[in-house]
Design an enzyme around this catalytic site. Structure first.
Site, PDB file in Angstrom:
ATOM      1  N   THR A 272       0.862  -1.174   0.000  1.00 47.75           N
ATOM      2  CA  THR A 272       0.000   0.000   0.000  1.00 47.75           C
ATOM      3  C   THR A 272       0.895   1.220   0.000  1.00 47.75           C
ATOM      4  O   THR A 272       1.728   1.383   0.893  1.00 47.75           O
ATOM      5  CB  THR A 272      -0.925   0.026   1.230  1.00 47.75           C
ATOM      6  OG1 THR A 272      -1.811  -1.089   1.164  1.00 47.75           O
ATOM      7  CG2 THR A 272      -1.741   1.306   1.258  1.00 47.75           C
TER       8      THR A 272
ATOM      9  N   ASP B  99      -5.278  37.657   3.990  1.00 51.41           N
ATOM     10  CA  ASP B  99      -4.654  36.973   5.121  1.00 51.41           C
ATOM     11  C   ASP B  99      -3.275  36.429   4.771  1.00 51.41           C
ATOM     12  O   ASP B  99      -2.347  36.511   5.573  1.00 51.41           O
ATOM     13  CB  ASP B  99      -5.557  35.826   5.586  1.00 51.41           C
ATOM     14  CG  ASP B  99      -4.921  35.014   6.701  1.00 51.41           C
ATOM     15  OD1 ASP B  99      -4.706  35.571   7.782  1.00 51.41           O
ATOM     16  OD2 ASP B  99      -4.631  33.817   6.467  1.00 51.41           O
TER      17      ASP B  99
ATOM     18  N   MET C   1     -12.658   6.710   9.196  1.00 51.70           N
ATOM     19  CA  MET C   1     -12.652   6.075  10.505  1.00 51.70           C
ATOM     20  C   MET C   1     -12.053   7.030  11.537  1.00 51.70           C
ATOM     21  O   MET C   1     -10.839   7.273  11.524  1.00 51.70           O
ATOM     22  CB  MET C   1     -11.856   4.777  10.472  1.00 51.70           C
ATOM     23  CG  MET C   1     -12.453   3.724   9.564  1.00 51.70           C
ATOM     24  SD  MET C   1     -11.479   2.203   9.513  1.00 51.70           S
ATOM     25  CE  MET C   1     -10.048   2.739   8.586  1.00 51.70           C
TER      26      MET C   1
END
Length: 664
Positions: free
Chosen positions: A163, A634, A258
């Site tokens: 992964t 900003d 999650m």
């Protein structure tokens, strides 16, 4: 009854000792090809010997052919091991770690290559058939190719997967494939370059795309693309991700967000599987469900005639703990039997203290035996209000009647912002925008789309189009009419500037007050649905110094134009929360573009919003332009405070009972 009595008499220890021997014997058998192309193993001499013995026959007929040490108290057999190769990562995802990174474990406390292989060999002997290499980012470990090669030699290991975030994949994949890597998961949460850069705080979007293409070119089928879906960030890209599977052999895996302590996000960011599925089915009602294995974490679907497929990892709404077959070893050698569990056992310490293989197996077995039935769920997930929110999503027709109820639960964001002109980086095709088809019910964070006047160029080293913001002289965006009066429905111009404004008939009353003069929200329930669009603009005068730094992208806070664009789009989606009496509108398109006007040392902002509904989107367009302008201020105020925001105005609107409006 006789078999059960015999099993009890024989005992667990004898079974545990004989099962690994039987499995290894069966795996060692030579293979022959069957008609389907799969390999069927013939029994080896060792396997035949075991099968001919009384205990061997008993095991084959009555016992589960799996290690007792990797079977927990709920009967789950763990044949899938994830090994983290490093804690380091070459990205700094905002939802994962701070910009400066995290404190790393000293190298001496991390597993060495030999320790990784030793543990992997032990788990494979006990029945593990799949190993996935993770991180951090596993492909930044210098010896990752060597590790894959050594794992490939382990007898009985069927799958070696990785992964990765994909940044280094194109460079390493040919060597990894040769070493034995046979499965790839690539993490990618957005198809928008500016959003990618904003979230991960690094460049590299095109590298990830090239990695995906390289994987398909080298024959990986499917290439899995992991997309964590987060409300307000990327749930509007669901349809674009599905589009990728039309011509590419991908398995796009939508993962429910999650919540856990480390990411500091709350449960409201989660978009449920059912909500995602409903969105996709409204675009592709012919979506077909595919069969899956019992232990699979994914619910897979396919659009007919598409090369690839999509899957859903329902870790929160429909957890798969009951069929979990996964174990994890961290980079510092701790065994975790559950991703969400706090308990860890240091296999590294046992290895370095000279523990035997049998002692290590006992330690592993004890940890697996303590594995809980399911992971702990966030406290708020158990609240009836939240469960009701997930199960009873209001549709667009109900929205007006349930606004007050849902306002406390959500900050709804639109679908497919700016999709009409977004260049799909994988297919090279222009994808169209999609109308929002449903209502979302919990809060989100941000959403962006790099669009409009930003200039694109080809990167000579890449086949993909990358972003390049350049200065381009821009004339006056619009000129205000100087006439102070106009009759309803009239058109008036200023002769010197040639600026005309068409004025629709005005209302005789303020629509946001009741008969007693109190503020009230307009009831739009009786209005017909129609397509509505509004365009607004703003100008930010920076001065020569700040303008030059913006043009060269030298501001310490980052890419001013990209971040301001993100803020503008986010502002459009949050309008109903910022302007009290605005309706929460399901936007289906938002565009914010910023260009540089060198003659005025200014940033020129255009925003447009579009919806199909019962009320207009003027406020959304104005909010987008205003928030983009404020963000420019900003990000530049450290250089100078002599910044002027001006010409915040509505440029045009179409649709609605009052007719169209335009500043020509």
């Amino acid at each position: 009854m006789a078999a059960a009595a015999a099993a009890a008499a024989w005992g667990q220890r004898g079974r545990s000792a004989l099962l690994p021997r039987l499995r290894r014997a069966l795996r060692a058998a030579p293979g022959r090809a069957c008609s389907s192309g799969a390999t069927v193993r013939a029994p080896s001499a060792a396997a035949q010997e075991l099968q001919s013995s009384g205990r061997g026959r008993f095991l084959l007929e009555h016992a589960a052919p799996f290690s007792a040490f990797l079977t927990d108290s709920f009967g789950r057999q763990h044949n899938y091991l994830r090994i983290s190769l490093t804690e380091k990562c070459n990205l700094r995802c905002q939802y994962c770690m701070p910009e400066e990174g995290v404190q790393l474990t000293p190298k001496s406390e991390l597993l060495t290559t030999q320790e990784i292989i030793t543990l992997a060999r032990l788990f494979v002997k006990e029945g593990v058939e799949k190993i996935r290499l993770t991180g951090g980012e596993p492909l930044i470990r210098p010896d990752v190719v060597d590790i894959v090669g050594q794992l490939y030699k382990l007898e009985g290991l069927k799958t070696i997967a990785v992964t990765t975030n994909g940044i280094n994949l194109t460079r390493l994949l040919p060597r990894l494939k040769e070493a034995g890597l046979n499965a790839i998961n690539i993490s990618l949460d957005t198809l928008v370059p500016a959003k990618f850069e904003f979230i991960v705080r690094r460049k590299g979007f095109h590298k990830v795309m090239e990695g995906i293409h390289k994987a398909t070119e080298l024959g990986y089928r499917p290439v899995k693309v992991n997309c964590v879906v987060m409300r307000g960030f990327n749930e509007d890209e669901l349809l674009s991700f599905v589009d990728l599977t039309k011509d590419l052999p991908l398995d796009v895996r939508f993962i429910e967000y999650m919540p856990f302590d480390g990411n500091k996000w709350n449960f409201k960011k989660m978009v449920s599987y059912k909500e995602m599925l409903d969105t996709i089915k409204q675009q592709w009602p012919e979506l077909e469900k595919l069969p899956c294995e019992t232990s699979s974490t994914a619910k897979s679907y396919k659009v007919p005639h598409f090369q690839g497929q999509v899957s859903f990892i329902t870790s929160m709404s429909e957890h798969f703990c009951g069929s979990c077959n996964r174990l994890r070893i961290t980079a510092d050698g701790n065994l975790k039997v559950c991703l969400f569990g706090n308990s860890e056992v240091s296999l590294r310490d046992h290895l370095r203290s000279g523990a035997s293989e049998e002692e290590l197996v006992q330690v592993i077995g004890a940890a697996v035996g303590r594995k809980k039935k399911q992971h702990a769920e966030p406290v708020l997930m158990s609240f009836p209000l939240y469960q009701d929110a997930l199960q009873n999503l209001p549709n667009s027709k109900q929205r007006g009647h349930t606004f007050s109820h849902w306002l406390t639960l959500r900050a709804s964001f639109p679908k497919q912002m700016g999709g009409a002109l977004m260049k799909n980086k994988l297919t090279g095709q222009l994808t169209g925008s999609h109308r929002e088809q449903q209502c979302h019910t919990t809060t989100g964070i941000l959403q962006t789309q790099l669009r409009g006047c930003c200039v694109f160029r080809k990167d000579p080293s890449s086949t993909f189009i990358t972003k390049c913001l350049e200065a381009s002289p821009v004339g006056q965006v619009s000129v205000d009419c100087h006439s102070k009066e106009a009759s309803p429905g009239s058109e008036f111009c200023t002769r010197d500037l040639g600026s005309c404004t068409r004025v629709p008939p005005a209302s005789d009353n303020l629509t946001h007050t009741d008969e007693e003069g109190r503020a009230t929200m307009v009831d739009v329930g009786g209005k017909p649905d129609s397509r509505r669009r509004a365009v607004a603009g703003a100008v930010v005068r920076l001065g020569a110094k700040a303008f030059g730094m913006v043009r060269k992208n030298q501001m310490k806070k980052g890419d001013v134009l990209a971040v301001a664009q993100i803020a503008g789009i986010q502002g459009a989606k949050l309008t109903s929360q910022l302007i009290p009496l605005c309706h929460n509108i399901p936007l289906n398109h938002v565009e914010v573009s910023l260009s540089l006007d060198e003659a005025r040392y200014a940033v020129v902002i255009h925003s447009s919003c579009q919806t199909w509904g019962r009320t207009g989107v003027e406020m959304e367009a104005l909010t987008a332009a205003s928030l983009a302008a404020l963000t420019v201020y900003d990000m530049c105020k450290a250089v100078t405070h002599d910044i002027v925001i001006e010409e915040v105005k509505l440029l045009s609107k179409t649709g609605g009972q009052r007719g169209d409006f335009s500043r020509v």
